[in-house]
Design a protein around this motif. Structure first.
Motif, mmCIF file in Angstrom:
data_model
loop_
_atom_site.group_PDB
_atom_site.id
_atom_site.type_symbol
_atom_site.label_atom_id
_atom_site.label_comp_id
_atom_site.label_asym_id
_atom_site.label_seq_id
_atom_site.Cartn_x
_atom_site.Cartn_y
_atom_site.Cartn_z
ATOM 1 N N SER A 195 0.814 -1.211 0.000
ATOM 2 C CA SER A 195 0.000 0.000 0.000
ATOM 3 C C SER A 195 0.850 1.265 0.000
ATOM 4 C CB SER A 195 -0.957 0.008 1.201
ATOM 5 O OG SER A 195 -0.233 0.080 2.415
ATOM 6 N N GLY A 196 2.121 1.144 0.373
ATOM 7 C CA GLY A 196 3.015 2.295 0.320
ATOM 8 C C GLY A 196 3.322 2.733 -1.095
ATOM 9 N N THR A 197 3.096 1.851 -2.079
ATOM 10 C CA THR A 197 3.303 2.201 -3.488
ATOM 11 C C THR A 197 2.034 2.752 -4.131
ATOM 12 O OG1 THR A 197 2.735 -0.024 -4.287
ATOM 13 C CG2 THR A 197 5.023 0.360 -3.642
ATOM 14 N N ASP A 198 0.941 2.778 -3.385
ATOM 15 C CA ASP A 198 -0.336 3.301 -3.873
ATOM 16 C C ASP A 198 -0.370 4.797 -3.587
ATOM 17 O OD1 ASP A 198 -2.940 4.038 -4.351
ATOM 18 O OD2 ASP A 198 -3.853 2.553 -3.020
ATOM 19 N N PRO A 199 -0.280 5.659 -4.618
ATOM 20 C CA PRO A 199 -0.208 7.104 -4.363
ATOM 21 C C PRO A 199 -1.443 7.685 -3.685
ATOM 22 C CG PRO A 199 -0.562 6.669 -6.700
ATOM 23 C CD PRO A 199 -0.272 5.344 -6.054
ATOM 24 N N ASP A 200 -2.567 6.971 -3.733
ATOM 25 C CA ASP A 200 -3.797 7.470 -3.122
ATOM 26 C C ASP A 200 -4.013 6.954 -1.705
ATOM 27 O OD1 ASP A 200 -4.647 8.892 -5.471
ATOM 28 O OD2 ASP A 200 -5.133 6.967 -6.365
ATOM 29 N N ASP A 202 -3.055 6.343 2.414
ATOM 30 C CA ASP A 202 -2.534 7.246 3.434
ATOM 31 C C ASP A 202 -1.013 7.186 3.501
ATOM 32 O OD1 ASP A 202 -2.454 4.677 4.422
ATOM 33 O OD2 ASP A 202 -3.465 5.119 6.302
ATOM 34 N N MET A 203 -0.448 5.968 3.346
ATOM 35 C CA MET A 203 1.009 5.825 3.386
ATOM 36 C C MET A 203 1.659 6.466 2.161
ATOM 37 S SD MET A 203 1.457 1.966 4.890
ATOM 38 C CE MET A 203 0.610 1.480 6.391
ATOM 39 N N GLY A 204 1.051 6.264 0.992
ATOM 40 C CA GLY A 204 1.580 6.878 -0.216
ATOM 41 C C GLY A 204 1.555 8.393 -0.134
ATOM 42 N N GLN A 205 0.486 8.940 0.433
ATOM 43 C CA GLN A 205 0.377 10.389 0.570
ATOM 44 C C GLN A 205 1.395 10.934 1.570
ATOM 45 O OE1 GLN A 205 -3.741 11.055 1.537
ATOM 46 N NE2 GLN A 205 -4.468 10.460 -0.497
ATOM 47 N N LEU A 206 1.678 10.179 2.650
ATOM 48 C CA LEU A 206 2.685 10.605 3.617
ATOM 49 C C LEU A 206 4.063 10.662 2.965
ATOM 50 C CD1 LEU A 206 3.644 11.259 6.513
ATOM 51 C CD2 LEU A 206 3.846 8.780 6.896
ATOM 52 N N LEU A 207 4.410 9.627 2.205
ATOM 53 C CA LEU A 207 5.717 9.606 1.538
ATOM 54 C C LEU A 207 5.833 10.747 0.531
ATOM 55 C CD1 LEU A 207 6.120 5.754 0.938
ATOM 56 C CD2 LEU A 207 7.138 7.140 2.747
ATOM 57 N N ALA A 208 4.749 11.024 -0.184
ATOM 58 C CA ALA A 208 4.765 12.119 -1.157
ATOM 59 C C ALA A 208 4.924 13.465 -0.460
ATOM 60 C CB ALA A 208 3.490 12.097 -1.990
ATOM 61 N N ALA A 226 7.479 -5.480 7.017
ATOM 62 C CA ALA A 226 8.067 -4.141 7.067
ATOM 63 C C ALA A 226 8.367 -3.742 8.509
ATOM 64 C CB ALA A 226 7.129 -3.133 6.414
ATOM 65 N N TRP A 227 7.448 -4.049 9.434
ATOM 66 C CA TRP A 227 7.694 -3.741 10.840
ATOM 67 C C TRP A 227 8.867 -4.546 11.390
ATOM 68 C CZ3 TRP A 227 1.899 -4.345 12.645
ATOM 69 C CH2 TRP A 227 1.153 -3.276 12.113
ATOM 70 N N ALA A 228 8.978 -5.802 11.002
ATOM 71 C CA ALA A 228 10.076 -6.635 11.477
ATOM 72 C C ALA A 228 11.413 -6.060 11.024
ATOM 73 C CB ALA A 228 9.918 -8.071 10.966
ATOM 74 N N ALA A 229 11.481 -5.583 9.780
ATOM 75 C CA ALA A 229 12.712 -4.977 9.285
ATOM 76 C C ALA A 229 13.020 -3.685 10.045
ATOM 77 C CB ALA A 229 12.590 -4.693 7.791
ATOM 78 N N ALA A 230 11.985 -2.906 10.356
ATOM 79 C CA ALA A 230 12.185 -1.690 11.138
ATOM 80 C C ALA A 230 12.691 -2.024 12.540
ATOM 81 C CB ALA A 230 10.883 -0.894 11.220
ATOM 82 N N ALA A 231 12.146 -3.083 13.143
ATOM 83 C CA ALA A 231 12.587 -3.504 14.477
ATOM 84 C C ALA A 231 14.041 -3.952 14.467
ATOM 85 C CB ALA A 231 11.695 -4.632 14.991
ATOM 86 N N ASP A 232 14.514 -4.443 13.323
ATOM 87 C CA ASP A 232 15.912 -4.866 13.190
ATOM 88 C C ASP A 232 16.848 -3.710 12.885
ATOM 89 O OD1 ASP A 232 15.321 -7.499 13.708
ATOM 90 O OD2 ASP A 232 15.107 -8.053 11.594
ATOM 91 N N GLY A 233 16.299 -2.491 12.777
ATOM 92 C CA GLY A 233 17.134 -1.326 12.536
ATOM 93 C C GLY A 233 17.359 -0.987 11.084
ATOM 94 N N ALA A 234 16.523 -1.522 10.189
ATOM 95 C CA ALA A 234 16.734 -1.290 8.756
ATOM 96 C C ALA A 234 16.164 0.037 8.281
ATOM 97 C CB ALA A 234 16.117 -2.431 7.946
ATOM 98 N N GLY A 235 15.366 0.714 9.105
ATOM 99 C CA GLY A 235 14.772 1.974 8.682
ATOM 100 C C GLY A 235 13.524 2.287 9.474
ATOM 101 N N VAL A 236 12.640 3.074 8.884
ATOM 102 C CA VAL A 236 11.394 3.460 9.536
ATOM 103 C C VAL A 236 10.232 2.938 8.701
ATOM 104 C CG1 VAL A 236 12.421 5.521 10.557
ATOM 105 C CG2 VAL A 236 11.274 5.693 8.334
ATOM 106 N N ALA A 237 9.083 2.759 9.359
ATOM 107 C CA ALA A 237 7.918 2.206 8.669
ATOM 108 C C ALA A 237 6.660 2.946 9.096
ATOM 109 C CB ALA A 237 7.770 0.718 8.982
ATOM 110 N N PRO A 238 5.804 3.339 8.152
ATOM 111 C CA PRO A 238 4.483 3.860 8.521
ATOM 112 C C PRO A 238 3.640 2.714 9.087
ATOM 113 C CG PRO A 238 5.053 4.397 6.233
ATOM 114 C CD PRO A 238 6.008 3.346 6.695
#
Length: 319
Positions: A195-200, A202-208, A226-238
């Motif tokens: 859903s982060g690749t969907d421009p319409d 909420d996540m797509g709109q936040l990234l834009a 995505a949350w598991a990767a964020a918990a491992d320190g790979a970045g941030v996740a909506p």
């Protein structure tokens, strides 16, 4: 000329590409292209052409679209009428954005089934926001649930807010590497579900809004990954705050404060107007307003019995 060909043409025209039409129908792109080619040959018109700004209808295609849409709708109604005459269970087809499908649709559908004593055949699938109204209008779905206002595809499709939530941004909950979140949020590594690749969405709109370039976005199969990767320190996740609350309480993830987050938003439901929607869709819409449905949307973690589990794959008939 066949119903399959007209269905393919309508979806290509409404969604703007062969790829989007194939995804909506659950078939290959070549199947859609073949159906469209056969219709072009039969009518002696290109119907749609590809230009610099995307798909464009020819004058003939523009005139065909309204009639083809009516035929597609009548075909779906004919199929439903025959099923009813045969005594088959009424169908309810629900589509949702990926995050809602991952966490909420399964428990929500299960609770609705129990209320209706299994008198309905319910299926669920995933769609991006711009596809939802087209799927409902063309009777490929009965109900659509999205994280943004579902654009109308004609006067028969209505959109209503059903649940308020907060969109937050999370990252690792324990000692983060020094400097990992320094600098502009547009340069952080963002971890999203489809859903982060969907421009319409909420996540797509936040990234834009934050101006995050595609090179700084990593797409995972689902929100949990995505949350598991964020918990491992790979970045941030909506994340939807109430869906990620357990990970926050356990300290696996922590909230990130930045401009535009947290954001109050609503999940919306899209369906045909009262005059045209099926009894199953009407019953499901009434159910969405009940305390039971609100509880499921707020706390959908109980799961369903193994015999009841159905993966969120949208299935339609390609005749």
């Amino acid at each position: 000329m066949t119903l399959t060909q007209l269905n393919a043409f309508v979806l290509v025209a409404r969604l703007g590409s062969v790829t989007a039409a194939a995804n909506a129908l659950g078939v290959s792109e070549s199947a859609v292209s073949q159906a469209l080619t056969a219709l072009r040959q039969h009518l002696g018109d290109q119907l749609v052409t590809r230009g610099p700004s995307g798909m464009t209808l020819t004058p003939g295609g523009n005139r065909l679209l309204g009639t083809a849409s009516q035929i597609v709708v009548l075909g779906a109604e004919a199929h439903a009428a025959v099923r009813a005459a045969q005594g088959a269970p009424e169908q309810l087809r629900v589509v949702a954005t990926s995050a809602i499908a991952e966490f909420v649709i399964g428990p929500l559908v299960e609770a609705f089934r129990k209320r209706n004593a299994d008198r309905m055949e319910v299926s669920a699938g995933v769609a991006v926001t711009k596809e939802m109204a087209v799927l409902v209008a063309n009777r490929l779905a009965d109900v659509a649930i999205g994280s943004s206002v579902i654009a109308e595809a004609g006067p028969a499709v209505v959109t209503e807010p059903i649940f308020r939530y907060r969109l937050v941004v999370v990252t690792a909950g324990h000692a983060r590497p020094q400097g990992r979140l320094q600098g502009s949020p547009s340069q952080w590594r963002w971890l999203v579900d489809p859903s982060g690749t969907d421009p319409d969405s909420d996540m797509g709109q936040l990234l834009a809004m934050l101006g995050v370039p595609e090179s700084r976005i990593g797409v995972f199969p689902n929100q949990t990954a995505a949350w598991a990767a964020a918990a491992d320190g790979a970045g941030v996740a909506p994340a939807v705050e109430h869906l990620v609350s357990q990970q926050l309480r356990r300290g696996e993830l922590s909230l990130v404060e930045l401009r535009g987050s947290p954001t109050d938003a609503y999940w919306h439901v899209g369906l045909l107007d009262r005059e045209h929607r099926s009894p199953a869709a009407s019953a499901f819409r009434r159910f969405l307003s009940t305390p039971e449905a609100m509880h499921v949307m707020r706390s959908p973690t109980a799961g369903v019995a193994p015999s009841r589990f159905r993966p969120p794959v949208y299935v339609t008939i390609w005749s």
